[in-house]
Design a protein around this motif. Structure first.
Motif, PDB file in Angstrom:
ATOM      1  N   ILE A   1       0.858  -1.186   0.000  1.00  0.00           N
ATOM      2  CA  ILE A   1       0.000   0.000   0.000  1.00  0.00           C
ATOM      3  C   ILE A   1       0.890   1.230   0.000  1.00  0.00           C
ATOM      4  O   ILE A   1       1.856   1.325   0.758  1.00  0.00           O
ATOM      5  CB  ILE A   1      -0.934  -0.006   1.230  1.00  0.00           C
ATOM      6  CG1 ILE A   1      -1.888  -1.185   1.140  1.00  0.00           C
ATOM      7  CG2 ILE A   1      -1.695   1.312   1.342  1.00  0.00           C
ATOM      8  CD1 ILE A   1      -2.761  -1.372   2.355  1.00  0.00           C
ATOM      9  N   GLY A   2       0.581   2.173  -0.879  1.00  0.00           N
ATOM     10  CA  GLY A   2       1.342   3.408  -0.983  1.00  0.00           C
ATOM     11  C   GLY A   2       2.582   3.300  -1.856  1.00  0.00           C
ATOM     12  O   GLY A   2       3.270   4.296  -2.080  1.00  0.00           O
ATOM     13  N   GLN A   3       2.883   2.130  -2.355  1.00  0.00           N
ATOM     14  CA  GLN A   3       4.064   1.923  -3.201  1.00  0.00           C
ATOM     15  C   GLN A   3       3.769   2.431  -4.608  1.00  0.00           C
ATOM     16  O   GLN A   3       2.683   2.245  -5.137  1.00  0.00           O
ATOM     17  CB  GLN A   3       4.392   0.431  -3.235  1.00  0.00           C
ATOM     18  CG  GLN A   3       5.440   0.051  -4.255  1.00  0.00           C
ATOM     19  CD  GLN A   3       5.560  -1.464  -4.414  1.00  0.00           C
ATOM     20  OE1 GLN A   3       5.052  -2.228  -3.605  1.00  0.00           O
ATOM     21  NE2 GLN A   3       6.231  -1.880  -5.470  1.00  0.00           N
ATOM     22  N   SER A   4       4.738   3.069  -5.218  1.00  0.00           N
ATOM     23  CA  SER A   4       4.570   3.478  -6.617  1.00  0.00           C
ATOM     24  C   SER A   4       5.400   2.543  -7.492  1.00  0.00           C
ATOM     25  O   SER A   4       6.416   2.007  -7.058  1.00  0.00           O
ATOM     26  CB  SER A   4       5.008   4.935  -6.811  1.00  0.00           C
ATOM     27  OG  SER A   4       6.364   5.093  -6.473  1.00  0.00           O
ATOM     28  N   SER A   5       4.909   2.324  -8.704  1.00  0.00           N
ATOM     29  CA  SER A   5       5.628   1.435  -9.615  1.00  0.00           C
ATOM     30  C   SER A   5       5.426   1.919 -11.045  1.00  0.00           C
ATOM     31  O   SER A   5       4.560   2.745 -11.332  1.00  0.00           O
ATOM     32  CB  SER A   5       5.139  -0.005  -9.462  1.00  0.00           C
ATOM     33  OG  SER A   5       3.801  -0.104  -9.834  1.00  0.00           O
TER      34      SER A   5
END
Length: 195
Positions: free
Chosen positions: A161-165
């Protein structure tokens, strides 16, 4: 074989707590279980007593358990009984893992239901941990080949959750893993791109 039914009849009938009852059932068998034997056969167990003894033994020794049943229905029943007994003795129920079959024959042209594939993959991921687990499965389930632990690890896309990719890289990874891109997600194995 060690006859647990005979040992149960010799246990203290004044025991009222379920955990201590289980302990009195399995205590005579612990030296045998803790020995160097690789395969141990218990006899004299019927119905949910099999799951009760498994829960008690798993609570006493720190080792993985593998329970193989003849059918999927028996595996499901054993799993439900085991979860009940684990709740009674205060052991985490997530230690019990049910590995279902695909419910399709090898020569059938139909694919297994996506939910069964999801449940099998979840079970495979859960048994790769280091904690002692109790794996319950059936003969039809183990007759199907599965990914090796290395291949399973390579076919995962970790997300938090909250990770950008990278959007395009994520789409490519999901399609490469067999996911279907759809307008709206309705089933396991589908994904949708928004924004």
């Amino acid at each position: 074989p060690y006859n647990l039914f005979h040992a149960m009849n010799k246990s203290n009938p004044t025991e009222t707590k379920n955990p201590s009852l289980l302990k009195s059932l399995i205590t005579p068998a612990l030296p045998i279980v803790r020995s160097d034997r690789r395969r141990i056969v218990f006899s004299g167990l019927w119905g949910s007593a099999k799951a009760a003894v498994t829960a008690g033994l798993a609570d006493e020794i720190n080792a993985p358990f593998f329970v193989l049943t003849a059918t999927d229905a028996q595996a499901e029943s054993f799993y439900q009984d085991l979860v009940c007994w684990m709740n009674l003795i205060g052991r985490p129920t997530d230690d019990a893992i049910l590995f279902p079959s695909t419910e399709t024959l090898p020569y059938e042209l139909t694919s297994p239901h996506p939910d069964l594939i999801r449940r099998r993959m979840q079970a495979l991921f859960r048994i790769t941990g280091y904690r002692s687990k109790i794996l319950i499965t059936s003969v039809p389930a183990v007759m199907r080949r599965v990914l090796s632990p290395a291949a399973l690890g390579e076919s995962t896309v970790p997300l938090e959750i909250g990770q950008s990719s990278n959007r395009d890289g994520m789409i490519e990874s999901l399609i490469g893993l067999g996911y279907s891109r759809t307008e709206s997600v309705e089933h396991p194995g589908e994904f949708s791109v928004r924004g």
